[in-house]
Design an enzyme around this catalytic site. Structure first.
Site, PDB file in Angstrom:
ATOM      1  N   GLY A  18       0.752  -1.260   0.409  1.00  0.00           N
ATOM      2  CA  GLY A  18       0.337   0.265   0.165  1.00  0.00           C
ATOM      3  C   GLY A  18       0.596   1.553  -0.226  1.00  0.00           C
ATOM      4  O   GLY A  18       1.899   1.620  -0.235  1.00  0.00           O
ATOM      5  N   GLY A  19       0.301   2.073   0.162  1.00  0.00           N
ATOM      6  CA  GLY A  19       0.723   3.568   0.448  1.00  0.00           C
ATOM      7  C   GLY A  19       2.058   3.747   1.633  1.00  0.00           C
ATOM      8  O   GLY A  19       3.147   4.332   1.244  1.00  0.00           O
ATOM      9  N   GLY A  21       3.630   0.925   2.849  1.00  0.00           N
ATOM     10  CA  GLY A  21       4.523   0.159   2.894  1.00  0.00           C
ATOM     11  C   GLY A  21       4.141  -1.180   2.304  1.00  0.00           C
ATOM     12  O   GLY A  21       2.845  -1.446   2.584  1.00  0.00           O
ATOM     13  N   ASP A 127     -11.352   7.950   6.963  1.00  0.00           N
ATOM     14  CA  ASP A 127     -10.567   7.094   5.893  1.00  0.00           C
ATOM     15  C   ASP A 127     -10.949   5.735   5.484  1.00  0.00           C
ATOM     16  O   ASP A 127     -10.997   5.150   5.499  1.00  0.00           O
ATOM     17  CB  ASP A 127      -9.035   7.361   5.798  1.00  0.00           C
TER      18      ASP A 127
END
Length: 333
Positions: A18-19, A21, A127
């Site tokens: 993912g963004g 790691g 989120d």
């Protein structure tokens, strides 16, 4: 054998990226179990802030995925969580497209139950989206979802050291007010995101990608039952004052639709299945960890002792102590 971080977590194989790691399957040597371990790519300020926030959340709830622990080593940090085998709601929609109303109502209810608990703790997730709703691999049975990733969660009504000067959340799910710089966290923004996630589950794609009209008419064209459509529309009202006051109120309205599955006994199977998305263990690994580790711990394999001769040394020590004891007894008599 894989790399061991913090003297405890041995990296086995990557499960996803993912963004923030790479997520690895790791063997926890202390607890003798497999865990999911997110390894941060770099220790920049933004990544560390997400890390600290996510580690700070310790909410015990069946529909909340709580981190287990963390370690830091050199320029890397990782934190661990239970392995959830069914992928995410995003994966489920990708596999099946639009989901039946009963599935959507049930998953939405479980998400709202998680938000109920989170908001009661004075937090806003900020989120909520399909990729952050992880599923147990329940097959065609009653689904079970867990809300994950508290990296940008924030407390409500607490003093701020700095003023947020940028939009927070994921476009397509974030409430209109959350896209304005300087907005204060409000639980109703999470309700909006939950509603947009439900709309995506119903339609098989993000509502803003549908085109040809507003969300209400889109839901009608998709033949969504009107009671469920009404709940989704109230959750996604543009003005936060027009949304449900809280997650409990939204759950009550959702329950009134009669679509929420609450037990396996009353669950009607549909042509939807939550598959096990976790790959088989790589060669050299088993349910009890590394085969090499097991061999090293088992003297019957012939290589269990890393220091050959240690057993003989202990035996000689015992014999020596016995001789000393005999000598003392003889001297005293």
């Amino acid at each position: 054998m894989g790399e061991v971080l913090g003297g405890r977590y041995e990296l086995v194989d990557p499960l996803g990226e993912g963004g923030a790691g790479v997520v690895w399957r790791a063997w926890d040597h202390r607890e003798s179990r497999y865990v999911a371990a997110k390894v941060m790519r770099q220790a920049d300020a933004a990544s560390l802030l997400r890390f600290v926030r996510e580690q700070a959340v310790r909410i015990e709830h069946p529909h909340v995925l709580t981190p287990l622990g963390w370690v830091g080593e050199d320029d890397r940090v990782l934190f661990t969580m239970p392995i959830v085998r069914g992928g995410s709601v995003a994966t489920l929609v990708g596999d099946h497209g639009g989901l039946p109303a009963g599935w959507v109502a049930t998953l939405l209810d479980q998400t709202l139950a998680a938000l109920e608990q989170i908001h009661a703790q004075g937090l806003v997730h900020r989120d909520v989206k399909p990729a952050n709703l992880l599923l147990d691999a329940t097959g065609a049975g009653l689904p079970h979802v867990r809300l994950a990733d508290f990296g940008i969660a924030a407390a409500v009504d607490q003093p701020r050291l700095t003023q947020v000067d940028h939009a927070v959340g994921t476009v397509g799910y974030a409430a209109p007010e959350a896209l304005l710089a300087g907005w204060d966290p409000d639980p109703r923004a999470d309700l909006y995101a939950a509603g947009m996630t439900a709309a995506e589950m119903l339609l098989g794609q993000r509502p803003d990608a549908e085109g040809g009209g507003d969300l209400a008419s889109t839901l009608v064209r998709a033949h969504v039952p009107s009671p469920l459509a009404g709940v989704v529309l109230d959750l996604t009202a543009s003005r936060r004052e027009d949304r449900y006051a809280d997650a409990s109120s939204a759950r009550a309205a959702l329950s009134a639709t009669g679509l929420v599955g609450e037990s396996e006994q009353g669950w009607e199977a549909a042509e939807v299945e939550v598959f096990d998305q976790v790959p088989d263990l790589p060669e050299g690994w088993g349910t009890e960890g590394s085969v090499a580790h097991l061999d090293a711990a088992d003297p019957s394999t012939g290589n269990g002792d890393a220091r050959p001769g240690m057993g003989a040394g202990i035996a000689l020590l015992v014999v020596g102590l016995l001789l000393v004891l005999i000598a003392l007894v003889v001297a005293l008599t």
